[in-house]
Design a protein around this motif. Sequence first.
Motif, PDB file in Angstrom:
ATOM      1  N   VAL A   1      27.034 -22.088 -11.592  1.00  0.00           N
ATOM      2  CA  VAL A   1      27.135 -21.330 -12.851  1.00  0.00           C
ATOM      3  C   VAL A   1      27.891 -20.027 -12.614  1.00  0.00           C
ATOM      4  CG1 VAL A   1      25.800 -20.048 -14.579  1.00  0.00           C
ATOM      5  CG2 VAL A   1      25.124 -22.376 -13.952  1.00  0.00           C
ATOM      6  N   ALA A   2      27.555 -19.320 -11.539  1.00  0.00           N
ATOM      7  CA  ALA A   2      28.250 -18.068 -11.221  1.00  0.00           C
ATOM      8  C   ALA A   2      29.738 -18.320 -10.981  1.00  0.00           C
ATOM      9  CB  ALA A   2      27.619 -17.404 -10.000  1.00  0.00           C
ATOM     10  N   PHE A   3      30.042 -19.371 -10.252  1.00  0.00           N
ATOM     11  CA  PHE A   3      31.452 -19.721 -10.000  1.00  0.00           C
ATOM     12  C   PHE A   3      32.172 -20.021 -11.312  1.00  0.00           C
ATOM     13  CE2 PHE A   3      34.788 -22.848  -9.222  1.00  0.00           C
ATOM     14  CZ  PHE A   3      35.575 -22.143  -8.313  1.00  0.00           C
ATOM     15  N   ALA A   4      31.516 -20.773 -12.205  1.00  0.00           N
ATOM     16  CA  ALA A   4      32.128 -21.113 -13.495  1.00  0.00           C
ATOM     17  C   ALA A   4      32.370 -19.866 -14.341  1.00  0.00           C
ATOM     18  CB  ALA A   4      31.245 -22.104 -14.251  1.00  0.00           C
ATOM     19  N   VAL A   5      31.425 -18.924 -14.325  1.00  0.00           N
ATOM     20  CA  VAL A   5      31.581 -17.679 -15.088  1.00  0.00           C
ATOM     21  C   VAL A   5      32.778 -16.884 -14.559  1.00  0.00           C
ATOM     22  CG1 VAL A   5      30.526 -15.417 -15.546  1.00  0.00           C
ATOM     23  CG2 VAL A   5      29.185 -17.511 -15.849  1.00  0.00           C
ATOM     24  N   VAL A   6      32.870 -16.747 -13.237  1.00  0.00           N
ATOM     25  CA  VAL A   6      33.985 -16.011 -12.632  1.00  0.00           C
ATOM     26  C   VAL A   6      35.312 -16.710 -12.940  1.00  0.00           C
ATOM     27  CG1 VAL A   6      35.036 -15.344 -10.415  1.00  0.00           C
ATOM     28  CG2 VAL A   6      32.607 -14.932 -10.832  1.00  0.00           C
ATOM     29  N   ALA A   7      35.327 -18.024 -12.832  1.00  0.00           N
ATOM     30  CA  ALA A   7      36.558 -18.783 -13.111  1.00  0.00           C
ATOM     31  C   ALA A   7      36.975 -18.631 -14.564  1.00  0.00           C
ATOM     32  CB  ALA A   7      36.360 -20.254 -12.760  1.00  0.00           C
ATOM     33  N   ASN A   8      36.021 -18.643 -15.490  1.00  0.00           N
ATOM     34  CA  ASN A   8      36.347 -18.471 -16.915  1.00  0.00           C
ATOM     35  C   ASN A   8      36.870 -17.067 -17.203  1.00  0.00           C
ATOM     36  OD1 ASN A   8      35.779 -21.076 -17.733  1.00  0.00           O
ATOM     37  ND2 ASN A   8      33.638 -20.614 -18.225  1.00  0.00           N
ATOM     38  N   ARG A   9      36.259 -16.060 -16.586  1.00  0.00           N
ATOM     39  CA  ARG A   9      36.744 -14.681 -16.767  1.00  0.00           C
ATOM     40  C   ARG A   9      38.175 -14.544 -16.231  1.00  0.00           C
ATOM     41  NH1 ARG A   9      32.321 -10.595 -14.451  1.00  0.00           N
ATOM     42  NH2 ARG A   9      31.856  -9.556 -16.408  1.00  0.00           N
ATOM     43  N   ARG A  10      38.401 -15.124 -15.055  1.00  0.00           N
ATOM     44  CA  ARG A  10      39.726 -15.064 -14.437  1.00  0.00           C
ATOM     45  C   ARG A  10      40.756 -15.751 -15.335  1.00  0.00           C
ATOM     46  NH1 ARG A  10      39.209 -16.168  -8.572  1.00  0.00           N
ATOM     47  NH2 ARG A  10      38.695 -13.967  -8.668  1.00  0.00           N
ATOM     48  N   ARG A  11      40.405 -16.923 -15.847  1.00  0.00           N
ATOM     49  CA  ARG A  11      41.316 -17.665 -16.714  1.00  0.00           C
ATOM     50  C   ARG A  11      41.616 -16.865 -17.988  1.00  0.00           C
ATOM     51  NH1 ARG A  11      39.477 -22.289 -15.940  1.00  0.00           N
ATOM     52  NH2 ARG A  11      37.667 -22.194 -17.315  1.00  0.00           N
ATOM     53  N   ALA A  12      40.578 -16.238 -18.556  1.00  0.00           N
ATOM     54  CA  ALA A  12      40.770 -15.433 -19.769  1.00  0.00           C
ATOM     55  C   ALA A  12      41.702 -14.243 -19.495  1.00  0.00           C
ATOM     56  CB  ALA A  12      39.424 -14.948 -20.302  1.00  0.00           C
ATOM     57  N   LEU A  13      41.518 -13.586 -18.353  1.00  0.00           N
ATOM     58  CA  LEU A  13      42.399 -12.463 -18.004  1.00  0.00           C
ATOM     59  C   LEU A  13      43.837 -12.939 -17.789  1.00  0.00           C
ATOM     60  CD1 LEU A  13      40.154 -10.382 -15.570  1.00  0.00           C
ATOM     61  CD2 LEU A  13      40.941  -9.696 -17.853  1.00  0.00           C
ATOM     62  N   ARG A  14      43.995 -14.073 -17.099  1.00  0.00           N
ATOM     63  CA  ARG A  14      45.343 -14.620 -16.871  1.00  0.00           C
ATOM     64  C   ARG A  14      46.030 -14.952 -18.191  1.00  0.00           C
ATOM     65  NH1 ARG A  14      47.593 -16.948 -12.511  1.00  0.00           N
ATOM     66  NH2 ARG A  14      46.640 -16.502 -10.536  1.00  0.00           N
ATOM     67  N   GLN A  15      45.272 -15.533 -19.122  1.00  0.00           N
ATOM     68  CA  GLN A  15      45.859 -15.884 -20.416  1.00  0.00           C
ATOM     69  C   GLN A  15      46.219 -14.634 -21.204  1.00  0.00           C
ATOM     70  OE1 GLN A  15      42.872 -18.462 -22.132  1.00  0.00           O
ATOM     71  NE2 GLN A  15      43.841 -20.307 -21.305  1.00  0.00           N
ATOM     72  N   ARG A  16      45.375 -13.633 -21.165  1.00  0.00           N
ATOM     73  CA  ARG A  16      45.623 -12.430 -21.947  1.00  0.00           C
ATOM     74  C   ARG A  16      46.768 -11.598 -21.375  1.00  0.00           C
ATOM     75  NH1 ARG A  16      41.432  -8.545 -24.890  1.00  0.00           N
ATOM     76  NH2 ARG A  16      42.987  -7.839 -26.361  1.00  0.00           N
ATOM     77  N   PHE A  17      46.802 -11.465 -20.059  1.00  0.00           N
ATOM     78  CA  PHE A  17      47.757 -10.555 -19.436  1.00  0.00           C
ATOM     79  C   PHE A  17      49.015 -11.251 -18.917  1.00  0.00           C
ATOM     80  CE2 PHE A  17      43.929  -7.991 -19.409  1.00  0.00           C
ATOM     81  CZ  PHE A  17      44.420  -6.741 -19.766  1.00  0.00           C
ATOM     82  N   GLY A  18      49.016 -12.558 -18.832  1.00  0.00           N
ATOM     83  CA  GLY A  18      50.207 -13.290 -18.395  1.00  0.00           C
ATOM     84  C   GLY A  18      50.749 -12.769 -17.081  1.00  0.00           C
TER      85      GLY A  18
END
Length: 197
Positions: free
Chosen positions: A20-37
Amino acid sequence: MSPTQVVVIVIVVLVVAALVAFAVVANRRRALRQRFGPEYDRVVAEQDSRGAAERELRERERRHAELELTPLSAESRARYAAAWEEVQVRFVDSPSEAVGDADELVSRLIAERGYPTGDFSDQIAHLSVEHARTLTHYRDAHEIRQRNERGEAATEDLRQALVHYRALFADLLGEDPVGQQPPAQRHPDHEHDVTSR
């Protein structure tokens, strides 16, 4: 319940918690990558670690949320589009001055939208939250303008600076100010303008 069962349950709970912790970190990372390109990769390269870079980007989001950004009225958009067209027309006869005018016009637009216009790096940080995909253009235009002030930029560099400024300008404006026409490059015989990207 036997001690073995308790150990197995504890291990299963720990594994699930780690997943669960890994999934949360991965989702946050993906969201930042999408937002900031591309800005995400740039900040990761500048920081000591990916975690530090992601903290920086989340801090940018927090500071951005405190801004009072205002959309442009139709009249303001039309006024800015007309001003941009004038800058591009002036480029033919005065490329150096047109680049300076483009920088001032972009700064005015940034300010009217509600972004701070002081320190360039702070300005970039604030813009990166919603306009990350055009920041490379803005950085390149800014660098060319500085070289121009030192007398180190050729006319083609200045033309490219105007193209870069237009990318951020259009992003902030919400539309391309003059369609797909790039700035004109002065032709030696002045009989016609050469345009290219």
